[in-house]
Design an enzyme around this catalytic site. Structure first.
Site, short mmCIF file in Angstrom:
data_model
loop_
_atom_site.label_atom_id
_atom_site.label_comp_id
_atom_site.label_asym_id
_atom_site.label_seq_id
_atom_site.Cartn_x
_atom_site.Cartn_y
_atom_site.Cartn_z
N LYS A 141 0.83 -1.22 0.00
CA LYS A 141 0.00 0.00 0.00
C LYS A 141 0.86 1.27 0.00
O LYS A 141 0.60 2.18 -0.76
CB LYS A 141 -0.89 0.07 1.26
CG LYS A 141 -1.94 -0.98 1.36
CD LYS A 141 -2.93 -0.64 2.48
CE LYS A 141 -2.32 -0.51 3.87
NZ LYS A 141 -1.80 -1.75 4.42
N ARG B 218 -9.55 1.23 9.10
CA ARG B 218 -9.07 -0.12 9.37
C ARG B 218 -10.09 -0.95 10.13
O ARG B 218 -9.85 -2.12 10.40
CB ARG B 218 -7.80 -0.04 10.20
CG ARG B 218 -6.52 -0.46 9.47
CD ARG B 218 -5.41 -0.31 10.46
NE ARG B 218 -4.20 -1.00 10.11
CZ ARG B 218 -3.14 -0.39 9.60
NH1 ARG B 218 -3.18 0.88 9.28
NH2 ARG B 218 -2.03 -1.08 9.40
N ARG C 64 11.47 -5.59 4.81
CA ARG C 64 11.04 -4.20 4.61
C ARG C 64 11.90 -3.23 5.42
O ARG C 64 12.26 -3.50 6.56
CB ARG C 64 9.58 -4.08 5.05
CG ARG C 64 9.04 -2.68 4.90
CD ARG C 64 7.56 -2.69 4.81
NE ARG C 64 6.94 -2.72 6.13
CZ ARG C 64 5.65 -2.46 6.31
NH1 ARG C 64 4.88 -2.22 5.27
NH2 ARG C 64 5.14 -2.50 7.51
N ARG D 74 11.13 -1.36 10.99
CA ARG D 74 10.15 -0.96 11.99
C ARG D 74 10.05 -2.02 13.08
O ARG D 74 10.12 -3.21 12.80
CB ARG D 74 8.77 -0.81 11.33
CG ARG D 74 8.66 0.46 10.54
CD ARG D 74 7.45 0.50 9.67
NE ARG D 74 6.25 -0.07 10.28
CZ ARG D 74 5.06 -0.06 9.69
NH1 ARG D 74 4.93 0.49 8.50
NH2 ARG D 74 4.02 -0.59 10.29
N ARG E 183 -0.34 -9.00 13.62
CA ARG E 183 -0.95 -7.96 12.78
C ARG E 183 -1.81 -8.57 11.68
O ARG E 183 -2.83 -8.01 11.29
CB ARG E 183 0.15 -7.07 12.17
CG ARG E 183 0.83 -6.20 13.22
CD ARG E 183 2.07 -5.54 12.70
NE ARG E 183 1.79 -4.54 11.69
CZ ARG E 183 2.67 -4.13 10.78
NH1 ARG E 183 3.87 -4.66 10.74
NH2 ARG E 183 2.34 -3.21 9.91
P1 AMP Z 1 0.84 0.88 9.25
O1 AMP Z 1 2.05 1.72 9.08
O2 AMP Z 1 -0.32 1.35 8.41
O3 AMP Z 1 1.12 -0.59 9.08
O4 AMP Z 1 0.36 1.08 10.78
C1 AMP Z 1 1.19 0.69 11.86
C2 AMP Z 1 0.36 0.53 13.12
O5 AMP Z 1 -0.27 1.79 13.43
C3 AMP Z 1 -0.78 -0.46 13.03
O6 AMP Z 1 -0.36 -1.79 13.28
C4 AMP Z 1 -1.70 0.06 14.14
O7 AMP Z 1 -1.22 -0.29 15.42
C5 AMP Z 1 -1.56 1.56 14.00
N1 AMP Z 1 -2.56 2.11 13.05
C6 AMP Z 1 -2.33 2.70 11.84
N2 AMP Z 1 -3.48 3.08 11.26
C7 AMP Z 1 -4.48 2.70 12.11
C8 AMP Z 1 -5.89 2.78 12.06
N3 AMP Z 1 -6.54 3.32 11.02
N4 AMP Z 1 -6.59 2.28 13.13
C9 AMP Z 1 -5.96 1.75 14.19
N5 AMP Z 1 -4.63 1.62 14.29
C10 AMP Z 1 -3.88 2.08 13.26
#
Ligand code: AMP
Length: 211
Positions: A13, A88, A123, A156, A167
């Site tokens: 994404k 999400r 990554r 990360r 996740r």
């Molecule tokens: P990402 O970088 O999109 O993979 O997000 C990393 C982490 O941020 C996720 O595993 C969640 O813990 C938190 N996070 C990001 N976006 C959301 C969302 N829309 N709702 C809830 N938690 C989020």
């Protein structure tokens, strides 16, 4: 265009959002990146979010909705935006409708779980500008150094194998139901995300009617 990108963590994404953002000249709003900035800056929100992220859990809906509301009110979003990582959950999608975000398209990048684990373990992202890389599939010209800004590339904390598995469970339980939510509204398009980055990019452009 007001676009939502759906897809498991590691589906690509962020990479596709970056390409679309350049092509369409609209910003990408990544809730994950915003939360990581808060964590690095040790803000109140960052402190609240730290435990959830480290455990591979979602941050509570109300925190996220406030972040998105605030970010989308900025001037650069007035001609469109790409949402990477929001909504999400079903309550977040309902909140987006209540806020009148006017989403016109939802693109779901599909990658099976086996490939996700392989992808996420390689990554990396730039500590400075957050550009995504992959040690095998999208390597930087100089290992460990960002092609764009020369920043250091880091892994990360939530890309550790045990956290990745958690996740994925969260994704299937909480986020996958959004596919039906948006299919019923007639705005969902699915692309296969296991091809090479450039091939997936072309599929994405075709799916969005840009080519
Ligand atoms: P990402 O970088 O999109 O993979 O997000 C990393 C982490 O941020 C996720 O595993 C969640 O813990 C938190 N996070 C990001 N976006 C959301 C969302 N829309 N709702 C809830 N938690 C989020």
């Amino acid at each position: 265009m007001r676009l939502v990108l759906l897809g498991a963590p590691g589906s690509g994404k962020g990479t596709q959002a970056e390409k679309l953002s350049e092509l369409l000249n609209i910003p990408t709003i990544s809730t994950g990146a915003i939360i990581r900035e808060h964590i690095n800056g040790k803000t109140e929100l960052g402190l609240k979010a730290t435990g959830f992220i480290a455990e591979g859990q979602l941050v509570p809906d109300e925190l996220i909705i406030d972040i998105v509301k605030d970010r989308l009110s900025k001037d650069d979003c007035k001609d469109g935006f790409i949402l990477d990582g929001f909504p999400r959950t079903i309550p977040q999608a309902e909140a987006a409708e209540k806020l009148g975000l006017g989403i016109d398209k939802v693109l779901d990048i599909f990658v099976a779980d086996e490939a996700i684990i392989d992808r996420l373990s390689g990554r990396r992202e730039c500590r400075m500008c957050r550009t995504p890389f992959h040690t095998i599939y999208n390597p930087p010209a100089i290992p460990g150094v960002c092609d764009k800004c020369g920043g250091e590339l880091i892994r990360r904390a939530d890309d550790e194998p045990e956290t990745i598995k958690k996740r994925l469970v969260v994704y299937h339980n909480e986020t996958e139901p959004l596919e039906d939510f948006y299919r019923k509204r007639g705005i969902l398009t699915v692309v296969e995300g296991r091809k090479k980055i450039e091939d997936t990019s072309r599929d994405v452009r075709v799916a969005l009617g840009l080519e």
